[in-house]
Write a protein that holds these residues in place. Structure first.
Motif, PDB file in Angstrom:
ATOM      1  N   SER A   2      -0.146  14.200 -13.458  1.00  0.00           N
ATOM      2  CA  SER A   2       0.182  13.042 -12.631  1.00  0.00           C
ATOM      3  C   SER A   2      -0.670  13.052 -11.367  1.00  0.00           C
ATOM      4  O   SER A   2      -1.183  14.083 -10.953  1.00  0.00           O
ATOM      5  N   THR A   3      -0.806  11.875 -10.778  1.00  0.00           N
ATOM      6  CA  THR A   3      -1.541  11.765  -9.519  1.00  0.00           C
ATOM      7  C   THR A   3      -0.553  11.787  -8.364  1.00  0.00           C
ATOM      8  O   THR A   3       0.469  11.100  -8.392  1.00  0.00           O
ATOM      9  N   VAL A  29      -1.802  24.685  -6.636  1.00  0.00           N
ATOM     10  CA  VAL A  29      -3.034  25.340  -6.178  1.00  0.00           C
ATOM     11  C   VAL A  29      -4.153  25.123  -7.197  1.00  0.00           C
ATOM     12  O   VAL A  29      -5.333  25.147  -6.853  1.00  0.00           O
ATOM     13  N   ASN A  30      -3.781  24.848  -8.438  1.00  0.00           N
ATOM     14  CA  ASN A  30      -4.771  24.609  -9.490  1.00  0.00           C
ATOM     15  C   ASN A  30      -4.995  23.127  -9.783  1.00  0.00           C
ATOM     16  O   ASN A  30      -5.690  22.788 -10.745  1.00  0.00           O
ATOM     17  N   TYR A  31      -4.404  22.255  -8.987  1.00  0.00           N
ATOM     18  CA  TYR A  31      -4.630  20.826  -9.206  1.00  0.00           C
ATOM     19  C   TYR A  31      -6.098  20.489  -8.937  1.00  0.00           C
ATOM     20  O   TYR A  31      -6.640  20.819  -7.883  1.00  0.00           O
ATOM     21  N   ARG A  32      -6.706  19.833  -9.889  1.00  0.00           N
ATOM     22  CA  ARG A  32      -8.061  19.326  -9.700  1.00  0.00           C
ATOM     23  C   ARG A  32      -8.003  17.820  -9.464  1.00  0.00           C
ATOM     24  O   ARG A  32      -6.973  17.199  -9.665  1.00  0.00           O
ATOM     25  N   TYR A  43      -7.285  17.524  -3.838  1.00  0.00           N
ATOM     26  CA  TYR A  43      -6.038  18.258  -3.618  1.00  0.00           C
ATOM     27  C   TYR A  43      -6.308  19.578  -2.898  1.00  0.00           C
ATOM     28  O   TYR A  43      -5.571  19.961  -1.987  1.00  0.00           O
ATOM     29  N   THR A  44      -7.357  20.254  -3.317  1.00  0.00           N
ATOM     30  CA  THR A  44      -7.654  21.550  -2.709  1.00  0.00           C
ATOM     31  C   THR A  44      -8.025  21.418  -1.233  1.00  0.00           C
ATOM     32  O   THR A  44      -7.783  22.334  -0.449  1.00  0.00           O
ATOM     33  N   GLU A  45      -8.572  20.270  -0.841  1.00  0.00           N
ATOM     34  CA  GLU A  45      -8.892  20.045   0.573  1.00  0.00           C
ATOM     35  C   GLU A  45      -7.617  19.851   1.399  1.00  0.00           C
ATOM     36  O   GLU A  45      -7.516  20.334   2.531  1.00  0.00           O
ATOM     37  N   ILE A  46      -6.656  19.152   0.831  1.00  0.00           N
ATOM     38  CA  ILE A  46      -5.364  18.962   1.509  1.00  0.00           C
ATOM     39  C   ILE A  46      -4.681  20.322   1.703  1.00  0.00           C
ATOM     40  O   ILE A  46      -4.183  20.643   2.790  1.00  0.00           O
ATOM     41  N   LYS A 153     -10.423  27.459 -15.924  1.00  0.00           N
ATOM     42  CA  LYS A 153     -10.202  26.157 -15.309  1.00  0.00           C
ATOM     43  C   LYS A 153      -9.477  26.288 -13.965  1.00  0.00           C
ATOM     44  O   LYS A 153      -9.138  25.283 -13.331  1.00  0.00           O
ATOM     45  N   GLU A 154      -9.212  27.521 -13.551  1.00  0.00           N
ATOM     46  CA  GLU A 154      -8.542  27.720 -12.268  1.00  0.00           C
ATOM     47  C   GLU A 154      -9.478  27.329 -11.131  1.00  0.00           C
ATOM     48  O   GLU A 154     -10.699  27.476 -11.231  1.00  0.00           O
TER      49      GLU A 154
END
Length: 238
Positions: A2-3, A29-32, A43-46, A153-154
């Motif tokens: 989901s977004t 933490v693994n959301y791309r 997501y990783t920037e947030i 894919k992590e």
């Protein structure tokens, strides 16, 4: 997947902050990809920005003082389970075997001295195992290496946070003593990922679209080291 919006991600972070030792293993933490907001941030920037703003939370990760030795005598680099699908552990054992039984000294990291190093003191402790330990004798530096398989894919964020968590959890003085290393040895936490893997691709974007991630890596003092395999030979890419 989901977004999610930025606010939804931050709510997840605020829930997870109560257990910082397990933070790296949270699914987000693994959301791309990017948020659903107009700004469309990664997501990783947030997450990286939130961690930078709440950097003191890492102080909640307490050391586990292990009664037994960190050095496990049965570690010989031999795969006793040929059907094992744990690709990272297989690679770790190969690298250990190269150093310990074939005398290979890798660029930057030196010799691999252990793999799957336990962090728990008692079974109920919430801690994983260090993928690899490498000692550079010339630099007197011991590196905690968090290894990711070539097709992992992590996110690099997950890898960085896991390595840093292990650095916080381990009893550094005892670790050095158990492996017979000098007391003044520097210990570093490192993301150990494959050259041209997805984590490497993320690192290529550090200066442009992943600046928060870059700042977090620098703030935590994490080294990102690239491993390459060609024709069965492993080497460090500088």
């Amino acid at each position: 997947m989901s977004t999610y919006s930025k606010d939804e991600i931050i709510k997840k972070l605020e829930v997870a902050e109560s257990e910082m030792r397990k933070f790296y293993s949270q699914d987000f933490v693994n959301y791309r990809g990017k948020t659903s907001d107009k700004e469309r941030d990664y997501y990783t920037e947030i997450i990286a920005k939130w961690l930078l703003d709440n950097i003191e939370l890492f102080n909640d990760i307490k050391m586990i003082s292990r009664e037994n030795s960190y050095k496990v005598d049965s570690h010989d680099g031999k795969n006793k389970d040929n059907d094992s699908n744990r690709e990272e552990e297989k690679i770790a054992m190969k690298l250990f075997d190269l150093s310990q039984n074939q005398g290979k000294v890798f660029d930057v990291i030196g010799k691999i001295i252990d793999y799957q190093t336990p962090l728990k003191d008692i079974q109920t402790d919430k801690a994983g195992k260090i993928d690899l330990l490498a000692y550079n004798e010339n630099e007197k530096t011991l590196r905690i290496l968090e290894l990711k398989r070539p097709d992992s894919k992590e996110t690099i964020l997950r890898c960085v946070l896991e390595a840093y968590t292990y650095l916080k959890v381990v009893d550094k003085d005892k670790l050095l003593k158990d492996f017979g290393l000098p007391e003044d040895t520097e210990i570093k936490a490192c993301a150990f990922v494959f050259y041209d893997g997805e984590q490497h691709q993320e690192m290529k974007e550090i200066k442009d679209s992943r600046k928060n991630l870059g700042e977090l890596i620098e703030k935590l003092g994490i080294e990102v080291i690239y491993l390459e395999e060609k024709d069965g030979e492993y080497s460090i890419v500088k």
